[in-house]
Design an enzyme around this catalytic site. Structure first.
Site, mmCIF file in Angstrom:
data_model
loop_
_atom_site.group_PDB
_atom_site.id
_atom_site.type_symbol
_atom_site.label_atom_id
_atom_site.label_comp_id
_atom_site.label_asym_id
_atom_site.label_seq_id
_atom_site.Cartn_x
_atom_site.Cartn_y
_atom_site.Cartn_z
ATOM 1 N N MET A 18 5.093 -15.632 -41.648
ATOM 2 C CA MET A 18 5.534 -16.932 -41.169
ATOM 3 C C MET A 18 4.411 -17.742 -40.541
ATOM 4 S SD MET A 18 8.800 -17.316 -41.788
ATOM 5 C CE MET A 18 9.415 -18.477 -40.573
ATOM 6 N N LYS A 36 3.328 -18.879 -31.509
ATOM 7 C CA LYS A 36 3.446 -18.622 -32.933
ATOM 8 C C LYS A 36 3.451 -19.966 -33.666
ATOM 9 C CE LYS A 36 6.158 -16.194 -36.415
ATOM 10 N NZ LYS A 36 7.319 -15.301 -36.662
ATOM 11 N N ASP A 130 15.908 -9.180 -38.992
ATOM 12 C CA ASP A 130 14.603 -8.611 -39.366
ATOM 13 C C ASP A 130 14.187 -7.556 -38.335
ATOM 14 O OD1 ASP A 130 12.358 -8.215 -40.925
ATOM 15 O OD2 ASP A 130 11.205 -9.836 -39.986
ATOM 16 N N ASN A 135 8.580 -5.644 -34.894
ATOM 17 C CA ASN A 135 9.199 -6.673 -34.061
ATOM 18 C C ASN A 135 9.728 -6.115 -32.738
ATOM 19 O OD1 ASN A 135 8.686 -8.821 -35.746
ATOM 20 N ND2 ASN A 135 10.620 -8.637 -36.859
#
Length: 558
Positions: A18, A36, A130, A135
């Site tokens: 991403m 991010k 996800d 993560n």
């Protein structure tokens, strides 16, 4: 320094599908943050911007100790970015890749925190979609933080069109792979895959190609679990398999249920550990009591051996350490007293035999070990006085003085008797010789034999007698313990030793310089210490091996 919006970039933390994650500084709030930034390739996808903002704002509403906090959502020169809390530590994926050994209880603690965070997200209607080790962040104090809600969506959202695949193949649920509508139970399946990997170090549906992995997830059963890794008595296997049911209706319906089940197992394991710790403490206390009983009885070797057994179970126990020191000191004191008494006996015999030089040497050794020993002081003074009077021709007076009520006083304290003038010699008429009678001849023969034996004894003491070799003592205080493998003395001479000699211990060695080799399999390599041994002295060598893991040692015993 580069900036994104009002944030100053410090360094790049990583790249993903991403975008890029940076470590940055928020000058206004005076704190470090993680940013991010969505990559250009993803930004070009249809509706990505609107979807990104909606989903990021949804995730930003989640406030839980096990979920990463979202501070801000904005864009810089048309590129969206998310500002979130900066988390020091490592992600679970990196920990698993390094194959770091984790205790089973630690794994359960991580899993429970993941369940709590996801259960809170689900209670707010947010599906992560996800869940994977990459993560999950593990902070330095063991806190779990679920990250990257970048593809999360409200349970009621229709943003993902039918047939679209979003997620990581290894951790997708069957319905996610088949493009069906997913709900919170999809996250439960993904957690099950992660939990399987956390417990065993392997994936339940292994494969090198995404398509083969996805086929196994939909059609095949997960790999067998090595129950030695999960403690077959805990029931963990059934929990893992229920999270991996292919039919969502057969799975757990709420991760709070999983957290409660794991919490119950963890509590039982801790209770069992507490019982083991209590039993271990009782055993150590019993060994300490036995060691003290041996010490009171003067059985120092048995006392040290028993204390050593206790130290193997708890090398850091301070009471055992103090007891070992107490035993060594008591043994040293007993050895010192035995040494003094032995030398005193030799000094008494030497004085009786008029070997005054030997008496002085022996009493000096005694007084080095026991300066206040009155008998050694007296014998030393008497021997010195006897030598002094013998040199001045007053031996008879010296013997009379030393044996009398004023024995031990110096010559200057007791004046010698005045000599009478020697009268002039007078002519003496010698008697006529007559032959000895048979009885007198017999007496003379006996006297001659006695004189001969006395002469032989004196010759032995003068020419053949070898005084004892000066000896000292070495106390080896090596912790937690080690085996004495070699003792090498002067001239590279290797001394014989008992192969079962373990520290803490005492070695009696002749005076000289020594190298002592010690070994313990737990320390990887041996250690060599050197010591100079002096007569009648105690030399203590203290050594503590670095890097010894006490918890591992106790765990092995358990």
């Amino acid at each position: 320094m580069a900036k994104i919006g009002k944030y100053e970039i410090i360094e790049e933390l990583g790249r993903g599908g991403m975008g890029v994650v940076y470590k940055a500084y928020d000058a206004l709030m005076e704190r470090e943050v993680a940013i991010k930034v969505i990559s250009d390739g993803v930004l070009a996808l249809p509706e990505i911007k609107s979807r990104f903002y909606r989903e990021a704002r949804t995730a930003g509403k989640l406030s839980h100790e096990n979920i990463t906090v979202i501070y801000d959502v904005s864009e810089d020169e048309g590129r969206p970015y998310i500002v979130m809390e900066y988390l020091a530590g490592a992600d679970l994926g990196a920990i698993l890749d390094r194959s770091e050994p984790l205790p089973l209880q630690q794994k359960l603690e991580y899993a429970i925190q993941i369940c709590r965070g996801l259960a809170f997200s689900h209670s707010r209607g947010i599906i992560h979609r996800d869940i994977k080790p990459g993560n999950i962040r593990i902070t330095g104090d063991g806190k779990v933080k679920i990250m990257d809600f970048g593809i999360a969506k409200p349970e009621s959202s229709n943003l993902t069109r039918t047939g679209a695949l979003i997620g990581t193949p290894f951790y997708m649920s069957p319905e996610q792979i088949q493009g069906k509508k997913v709900d919170t139970r999809s996250d439960i399946f993904s957690f099950g895959v992660l939990f399987f990997e956390l417990l065993t170090g392997k994936k339940p549906f292994p494969g090198s190609e995404p398509t083969s992995v996805m086929y196994k997830i939909v059609h095949e059963e997960p790999e067998q679990i090595d129950e030695h890794l999960i403690d077959r008595r805990t029931g963990l296997r059934d929990i893992v398999l229920k999270t991996l049911e292919k039919d969502p209706d057969r799975r757990y319906q709420d991760l709070s249920e999983v957290a409660d089940a794991l919490g119950h197992i963890l509590a039982e394991m801790r209770s069992a550990d507490r019982k083991k710790v209590l039993e271990l403490k009782q055993k150590i206390d019993r060994l300490i009591a036995e060691s003290r009983a041996f010490l009171s009885a003067g059985k120092f070797k048995k006392a040290l051996e028993t204390a050593e057994r206790a130290a193997k179970f708890d090398p850091a126990n301070t009471e055992i350490g103090r007891l070992s020191i107490e035993i060594r000191k008591a043994e040293e004191e007993a050895a010192r007293k035995a040494f003094v008494e032995s030398r005193l006996q030799d000094a008494r015999r030497g004085y009786a035999a008029k070997k005054y030089e030997n008496v002085i040497a022996l009493t000096k050794q005694i007084l080095e070990s026991d300066p206040n020993n009155t008998e050694a002081q007296r014998l030393n003074r008497q021997a010195q006085d006897a030598i002094t009077y013998a040199k001045t021709g007053e031996e008879q007076y010296a013997e009379t003085m030393l044996a009398g009520p004023v024995a031990g006083k110096r010559r200057e304290e007791q004046p010698a008797p005045q000599r009478k003038p020697t009268p002039p010699p007078q002519p003496v008429e010698l008697p006529k010789k007559t032959p000895p009678s048979p009885a007198r001849r017999k007496t003379l023969a006996i006297v001659a034999v006695v004189v001969l034996l006395a002469g032989l004894g004196i010759s032995y003491r003068l020419f053949l007698y070898t005084p004892p070799v000066p000896t000292g003592f070495v106390m080896l205080n090596v912790r937690p313990w080690a085996q004495v493998t070699r003792v090498v003395g002067p001239g590279d001479t290797e001394l014989p030793i008992d192969q079962n000699t373990m520290t803490p211990c005492r070695l009696a060695l002749p005076a000289g310089s020594y190298t002592i080799h010690l070994a313990n399999p737990a320390f990887g390599k041996p250690i060599v210490v050197t010591v100079d041994v002096k007569d009648a002295q105690m030399h203590e060598v203290k050594e503590k091996f670095a890097g010894f893991d006490i918890e591992q040692a106790v765990a092995k015993f358990q």
